[in-house]
Design a protein around this motif. Structure first.
Motif, PDB file in Angstrom:
ATOM      1  N   VAL A  61     115.058 100.285 -10.212  1.00  0.00           N
ATOM      2  CA  VAL A  61     116.314 100.719  -9.604  1.00  0.00           C
ATOM      3  C   VAL A  61     116.163 100.771  -8.088  1.00  0.00           C
ATOM      4  CG1 VAL A  61     117.318 101.933 -11.536  1.00  0.00           C
ATOM      5  CG2 VAL A  61     115.519 103.008 -10.259  1.00  0.00           C
ATOM      6  N   GLU A  88     117.530 110.792  -8.127  1.00  0.00           N
ATOM      7  CA  GLU A  88     117.552 109.608  -8.971  1.00  0.00           C
ATOM      8  C   GLU A  88     117.523 108.338  -8.131  1.00  0.00           C
ATOM      9  OE1 GLU A  88     121.040 109.796 -11.369  1.00  0.00           O
ATOM     10  OE2 GLU A  88     120.378 111.560 -12.519  1.00  0.00           O
ATOM     11  N   GLN A  90     119.035 104.795  -8.620  1.00  0.00           N
ATOM     12  CA  GLN A  90     120.056 104.208  -9.470  1.00  0.00           C
ATOM     13  C   GLN A  90     120.228 102.724  -9.163  1.00  0.00           C
ATOM     14  OE1 GLN A  90     123.480 106.566  -8.479  1.00  0.00           O
ATOM     15  NE2 GLN A  90     122.854 108.288  -9.752  1.00  0.00           N
ATOM     16  N   GLU A 143     119.126 100.755 -15.624  1.00  0.00           N
ATOM     17  CA  GLU A 143     118.368 101.963 -15.931  1.00  0.00           C
ATOM     18  C   GLU A 143     118.213 102.807 -14.673  1.00  0.00           C
ATOM     19  OE1 GLU A 143     114.778 100.278 -17.732  1.00  0.00           O
ATOM     20  OE2 GLU A 143     115.411 101.185 -19.612  1.00  0.00           O
ATOM     21  N   THR A 144     118.098 104.100 -14.867  1.00  0.00           N
ATOM     22  CA  THR A 144     117.964 105.047 -13.757  1.00  0.00           C
ATOM     23  C   THR A 144     116.587 105.690 -13.811  1.00  0.00           C
ATOM     24  OG1 THR A 144     120.343 105.500 -13.768  1.00  0.00           O
ATOM     25  CG2 THR A 144     118.920 107.124 -12.699  1.00  0.00           C
ATOM     26  N   LYS A 173     118.338 105.721 -19.623  1.00  0.00           N
ATOM     27  CA  LYS A 173     119.712 106.216 -19.552  1.00  0.00           C
ATOM     28  C   LYS A 173     119.845 107.666 -20.024  1.00  0.00           C
ATOM     29  CE  LYS A 173     121.801 101.671 -20.299  1.00  0.00           C
ATOM     30  NZ  LYS A 173     120.528 100.927 -20.419  1.00  0.00           N
TER      31      LYS A 173
END
Length: 258
Positions: free
Chosen positions: A82, A94, A96, A151-152, A166
């Motif tokens: 990410v 996060e 992302q 996906e994070t 996820k």
């Protein structure tokens, strides 16, 4: 004949300049000066104070190259990691997937322009709707692909965990931390290194049309010296910015070569 005098004189001047440059660059005095400058630069670099982690035993024991020798993904983010950092709360941060807003905005613009052009050419409102339908369909396809594949990478200090996915996984109990799931307490430091990415396989030789590009990799360094790759980007400014934010959030040192 006089018309050729100026170009000929210009050519002669260029030849003389190239000749002088070659003679100077290959002269003994120039080579001695270049060697002296190189020695001075090495001495100056060696005299600079080292980073605060220079004497760290783990920093000395790990590799300072990329974790992968090759890759086949032509994108600027070859590890599929990410690429956009976002602070969700005081205890959660996060990485992302990058935004697709530019793509959707482009499709919206093209749909409007296409509808106008088709209507002007055909005077048919029904046919003019084809362009927006096609462009919006492409936007929906991109949105669905990103929804399925995106996906994070989450770092949650309240849970004491990080994970790639996820949904929140079950707590880590006794397992070894990996690139997809682990304990924040296992993270010793962050490492930012320059590396190379490849389009094609360099093991196949020169005839395989392999292309090589510089890139930068952000790794998690665990307590045992294991390195886990998280983000790989071609833009050093972006990855350095995100690495500093993550290091401050985790309260871990960020290791970068001098």
């Amino acid at each position: 004949m006089s018309v050729l005098i100026v170009p000929a004189a210009f050519a002669i001047i260029l030849l003389i300049a190239f000749g002088l440059n070659w003679w100077v660059s290959n002269s003994k005095s120039y080579r001695a000066w270049a060697l002296k400058e190189a020695q001075r630069e090495r001495a100056e670099r060696a005299s600079r104070p080292g980073p605060p982690w220079a004497d760290d035993p783990i920093a000395k024991s790990i590799e300072w190259t990329g974790t992968a020798a090759w890759g086949s993904d032509p994108s600027p983010n070859p590890k599929g990691a990410v690429v956009r950092i976002r602070s969700v709360s005081a205890s959660r941060i996060e990485f992302q997937p990058g935004s697709a807003r530019k793509w959707h905005a482009t499709m919206l613009f093209l749909s409007a322009v296409g509808a106008i052009l088709v209507y002007v050419a055909t005077s048919s409102f029904t046919r003019a709707l084809l362009a927006p339908l096609i462009c919006m369909s492409l936007s929906v396809v991109v949105w669905l692909v990103r929804l399925v594949t995106g996906e994070t990478l989450v770092f949650d200090k309240q849970l004491g965990m990080y994970w790639l996915g996820k949904s929140q996984p079950a707590p880590v109990v006794g397992a070894v931390s990996s690139g997809r799931l682990g304990r924040i307490s296992d993270i010793y430091a962050l490492q930012l290194v320059s590396t190379r990415r490849y389009v094609g396989d360099p093991r196949m030789g020169a005839g395989s049309e392999t292309k090589e590009f510089p890139t930068y990799e952000l790794n998690l360094v665990l307590q045992d010296g294991t390195r886990l790759s998280t983000v790989c980007l071609d833009d050093y400014g972006s990855i350095d910015h995100d690495a500093k934010i993550l290091a401050a959030f985790l309260q871990r040192p960020l290791w970068k070569p001098r």
